[in-house]
Design an enzyme around this catalytic site. Structure first.
Site, mmCIF file in Angstrom:
data_model
loop_
_atom_site.group_PDB
_atom_site.id
_atom_site.type_symbol
_atom_site.label_atom_id
_atom_site.label_comp_id
_atom_site.label_asym_id
_atom_site.label_seq_id
_atom_site.Cartn_x
_atom_site.Cartn_y
_atom_site.Cartn_z
ATOM 1 N N GLY A 14 -13.360 -2.668 0.250
ATOM 2 C CA GLY A 14 -13.325 -4.131 0.366
ATOM 3 C C GLY A 14 -12.170 -4.582 1.253
ATOM 4 N NE ARG A 75 -17.797 -2.212 -1.117
ATOM 5 C CZ ARG A 75 -16.572 -2.281 -1.628
ATOM 6 N NH1 ARG A 75 -15.879 -1.202 -1.870
ATOM 7 N NH2 ARG A 75 -16.028 -3.458 -1.885
ATOM 8 C CG ASP A 106 -10.687 3.394 -6.748
ATOM 9 O OD1 ASP A 106 -11.269 2.706 -5.905
ATOM 10 O OD2 ASP A 106 -10.992 3.379 -7.953
ATOM 11 C CB THR A 129 -7.556 -2.648 -3.165
ATOM 12 O OG1 THR A 129 -8.281 -3.302 -4.220
ATOM 13 C CG2 THR A 129 -6.444 -1.827 -3.789
ATOM 14 C CG ASP A 131 -9.682 -4.973 -7.155
ATOM 15 O OD1 ASP A 131 -9.830 -6.214 -7.096
ATOM 16 O OD2 ASP A 131 -10.559 -4.163 -6.830
ATOM 17 C CG ASP A 133 -7.885 -0.875 -8.538
ATOM 18 O OD1 ASP A 133 -7.343 -0.810 -7.413
ATOM 19 O OD2 ASP A 133 -9.114 -0.832 -8.693
ATOM 20 N NE ARG A 175 -13.173 -1.975 -7.735
ATOM 21 C CZ ARG A 175 -13.334 -0.923 -6.960
ATOM 22 N NH1 ARG A 175 -14.466 -0.732 -6.343
ATOM 23 N NH2 ARG A 175 -12.369 -0.066 -6.789
HETATM 24 P P1 ATP Z 1 -11.882 -1.452 -3.025
HETATM 25 O O1 ATP Z 1 -10.875 -1.146 -4.125
HETATM 26 O O2 ATP Z 1 -11.495 -2.628 -2.234
HETATM 27 O O3 ATP Z 1 -13.312 -1.490 -3.494
HETATM 28 P P2 ATP Z 1 -12.316 1.277 -2.194
HETATM 29 O O4 ATP Z 1 -11.633 2.134 -1.207
HETATM 30 O O5 ATP Z 1 -12.233 1.709 -3.646
HETATM 31 O O6 ATP Z 1 -11.794 -0.202 -1.987
HETATM 32 P P3 ATP Z 1 -15.102 2.089 -2.115
HETATM 33 O O7 ATP Z 1 -16.314 1.411 -1.563
HETATM 34 O O8 ATP Z 1 -15.125 2.536 -3.528
HETATM 35 O O9 ATP Z 1 -13.871 1.127 -1.805
HETATM 36 O O10 ATP Z 1 -14.811 3.388 -1.206
HETATM 37 C C1 ATP Z 1 -14.729 3.284 0.210
HETATM 38 C C2 ATP Z 1 -15.501 4.403 0.829
HETATM 39 O O11 ATP Z 1 -14.868 5.660 0.492
HETATM 40 C C3 ATP Z 1 -16.945 4.577 0.365
HETATM 41 O O12 ATP Z 1 -17.813 3.665 1.006
HETATM 42 C C4 ATP Z 1 -17.223 6.016 0.750
HETATM 43 O O13 ATP Z 1 -17.548 6.135 2.122
HETATM 44 C C5 ATP Z 1 -15.857 6.682 0.509
HETATM 45 N N1 ATP Z 1 -15.933 7.352 -0.800
HETATM 46 C C6 ATP Z 1 -15.843 6.793 -2.024
HETATM 47 N N2 ATP Z 1 -16.028 7.716 -2.988
HETATM 48 C C7 ATP Z 1 -16.243 8.902 -2.353
HETATM 49 C C8 ATP Z 1 -16.521 10.231 -2.784
HETATM 50 N N3 ATP Z 1 -16.600 10.529 -4.071
HETATM 51 N N4 ATP Z 1 -16.670 11.190 -1.818
HETATM 52 C C9 ATP Z 1 -16.585 10.886 -0.526
HETATM 53 N N5 ATP Z 1 -16.349 9.649 -0.054
HETATM 54 C C10 ATP Z 1 -16.184 8.670 -0.948
#
Ligand code: ATP
Length: 324
Positions: A14, A75, A106, A129, A131, A133, A175
């Site tokens: 995000g 994503r 994360d 982020t 959040d 978190d 979240r």
């Molecule tokens: P936010 O906290 O703002 O949601 P985030 O980094 O947690 O940010 P996610 O959409 O959960 O956002 O993860 C970003 C990208 O990281 C995913 O779209 C994916 O491409 C990659 N990703 C997440 N989990 C995995 C995983 N288990 N293995 C490989 N790539 C991953």
């Protein structure tokens, strides 16, 4: 010391206010350290699709004050597959890029961790982020701006609530975390805050609402989006208990993500961006740069994403004391 000559930077997950300040810091600190810097568009999707381009000091001029991310974010399902990550690695190597800074949450660090294990590729992360978190930093980039956006919105809603003697239930982002809810609740004088970390004691909340009626004509209940019940159910329950109350629900939604970053987020992103580049040059990898008690600290990705960010229960107690 490492032999890194070319680095890439991307934003993922995000969007969060301050990501642009982070990109700017990485690009300029890279140039300052005699590195060539590349931008990747659309996060890991752009890495898989080869959306990689050179950046210079001018390409990050006049962005520190802008919300969102000039690199765009996404994503990426493709990056979750080994084939996708292999394609991403091949694209990086075709530009002779030998290290990367990723700005995200994360999920972003989970993907980065896998990538490092599979391809022995140096990556440092910045916590981007709203959040808050992630473990290993007191604050994530975007959190302070998001809270201030919530405060401004709730202050405005309070004017209407006060004028019409209403009870407002306001649902905020975060979240699975109640951190945005609890800090914005204290700052706006909310009568109650509901967070996913703790069970809701409806009896206590109803009593508090009833009691506070003597002193106030408006009441604000802040509900974190990750709370089991959610704003809709909470407002229905209040209506059931107090049919004579004028109860309204407001879900703040995506206004909480955008906007010009606060001073705190700009400074945080600038410091962490410089620290990330210096860490790569020094040979570090697989860690998130964070700020703990105003000092730069590095935390392994695997520890940063453990979701062990504790919500300080005392903050809920303060809300109860001050909601008389
Ligand atoms: P936010 O906290 O703002 O949601 P985030 O980094 O947690 O940010 P996610 O959409 O959960 O956002 O993860 C970003 C990208 O990281 C995913 O779209 C994916 O491409 C990659 N990703 C997440 N989990 C995995 C995983 N288990 N293995 C490989 N790539 C991953």
């Amino acid at each position: 010391m490492s032999n890194i000559k070319k680095i890439a930077v991307l934003t993922s997950g995000g969007d969060a206010p301050g990501m642009n300040a982070g990109i700017r810091a990485v690009v300029r600190a890279g140039i300052f350290n005699n590195l060539e810097v590349f931008g990747v568009r659309r996060g890991y999707d752009g890495l898989v699709n080869g959306e990689i381009f050179p950046m210079d000091a001018k390409s990050v001029a006049n962005i520190i004050q802008r919300g969102g991310t000039i690199l765009k974010t996404a994503r990426s399902e493709a990056f979750k597959t080994i084939e996708g990550r292999k394609q991403a690695y091949d694209n990086l190597r075709s530009h002779e890029i030998d290290a990367m800074v990723v700005i995200g949450g994360d999920g972003t660090f989970t993907g980065a961790s896998k990538f490092i294990d599979e391809f022995d590729f140096p990556i440092i992360g910045l916590p981007g982020t709203i959040d808050n978190d992630l473990a290993g930093t007191d604050f994530t980039i975007g959190y302070d701006t998001a809270i201030n956006t919530v405060i401004q919105a709730v202050d405005k809603i309070r004017d209407t609530a006060e004028s019409h003697d209403r009870v407002f239930v306001i649902e905020v982002m975060g979240r699975d975390s109640g951190l945005i809810a609890i800090r914005s609740g204290i700052s706006t004088g909310a009568e109650a805050v509901l967070v996913p970390e703790f069970e809701v004691d409806y009896d206590a909340i109803m009593k508090r609402l009833d009691k506070s009626r003597k002193n106030k004509s408006s009441r604000i209940i802040i509900v974190a989006e990750g709370d089991k019940e959610g704003g809709m159910i909470v407002s229905e329950k209040i209506k059931e208990n107090f049919p004579h109350y004028d109860v309204r629900l407001s879900i703040l939604g995506h206004i909480q993500r955008g906007g010009s970053p606060t001073c705190m987020d700009r400074v945080l992103a600038s410091r962490l961006g410089v620290a990330a580049v210096e860490a790569l040059v020094a040979g570090r990898r697989g860690e998130m740069a964070g700020l703990i008690c105003s000092e730069i600290r590095f935390t392994p990705f695997k520890s940063a994403i453990k979701h062990n960010v504790k919500l300080n229960e005392d903050l809920l107690r303060i809300i109860e004391i001050l909601s008389l």
